[in-house]
Write an enzyme that holds these catalytic residues in place. Sequence first.
Site, short mmCIF file in Angstrom:
data_model
loop_
_atom_site.label_atom_id
_atom_site.label_comp_id
_atom_site.label_asym_id
_atom_site.label_seq_id
_atom_site.Cartn_x
_atom_site.Cartn_y
_atom_site.Cartn_z
CG ASP A 257 -1.60 1.20 1.17
OD1 ASP A 257 -2.63 1.14 -0.04
OD2 ASP A 257 -1.84 1.48 2.23
CB THR B 239 -9.05 4.94 9.81
OG1 THR B 239 -8.04 6.19 8.98
CG2 THR B 239 -8.75 6.74 10.86
ZN LIG Z 1 -4.65 5.65 0.60
#
Ligand SMILES: [Zn+2]
Length: 278
Positions: free
Chosen positions: A83, A231
């Site tokens: 990522d 998150t």
């Molecule tokens: Zn991202």
Amino acid sequence: MALATLNDLIKITTKNKNAVGMFNVINYEYAVAMINAAEQVNYPIMLGVPEGFVKNYYDLDTMTSLLKYLATTAKVPVAIHLDHSKTFETTVKCMRAGFTSVMFDGSALTYEENVEQTAEIVKIAHAMGVSVEGELGYVGRNGVDQIDPESFTKVEQAVDFVKRTGVDALAIAVGNLHGNYSFEPKLDFDRIKAIKEATGVGLVLHGGSGIADDDFRKAAELGIDKVNIFTEILDFGKKFTLENLPDMTFLQYSKALADAMTEVVKYRMEVFTCGRTL
Ligand SMILES: [Zn+2]
């Protein structure tokens, strides 16, 4: 089942008009929890590793071996994804380690530099059977950046970018931001639909934590193939720990957190899949 590439999963989500979830793996317990969730929902999943983790948090070869073992023994297809890599070195290192998908994030570069560097990664990745996600437009961060339609992904530029780089998927800026939203995010659905129709590649929605369930479903119907969640699982882990650790042994707590995390991931996956299974 098999270790899958992002491209394998895009074929499935395109047919089903839904999306897969990509969840960043913090440790072994989280990886197992995520695979358990995917098996229970009976849909593919992507296990994500941000570039910062590779550099600062764990040994790449050890983690890749573990994720590969979990993926190949899972009952659903699983992709191992890098990522937000901003460097050529980390991207190639992860491909060599055995990742099946990499995101090269050149969104902070000039457009021409982003095209050039992404195309170089795509050439190497495709020769190795690895899928590539690029980023066009700029997905900022809550608390740092504002929603700015000027930085949204433009349809004509997306067409040019896909043609010149050969990417398999594109992370787009359509009103989404990373981190926790202090306002209700409003996605530009017309733009998602237009970019999908014009490019035909997989589309990725970053900054998924905090977007309404119905907005996820609508985005998936219109062309989003992959949603990134980080998150939400980070915050959930912290909250769960503060609330439960004082009353448990560490062993009980580790198991309880993994079980609770499975439920969180399962819920998100059910939203992204729009109720469909393999
Ligand atoms: Zn991202």
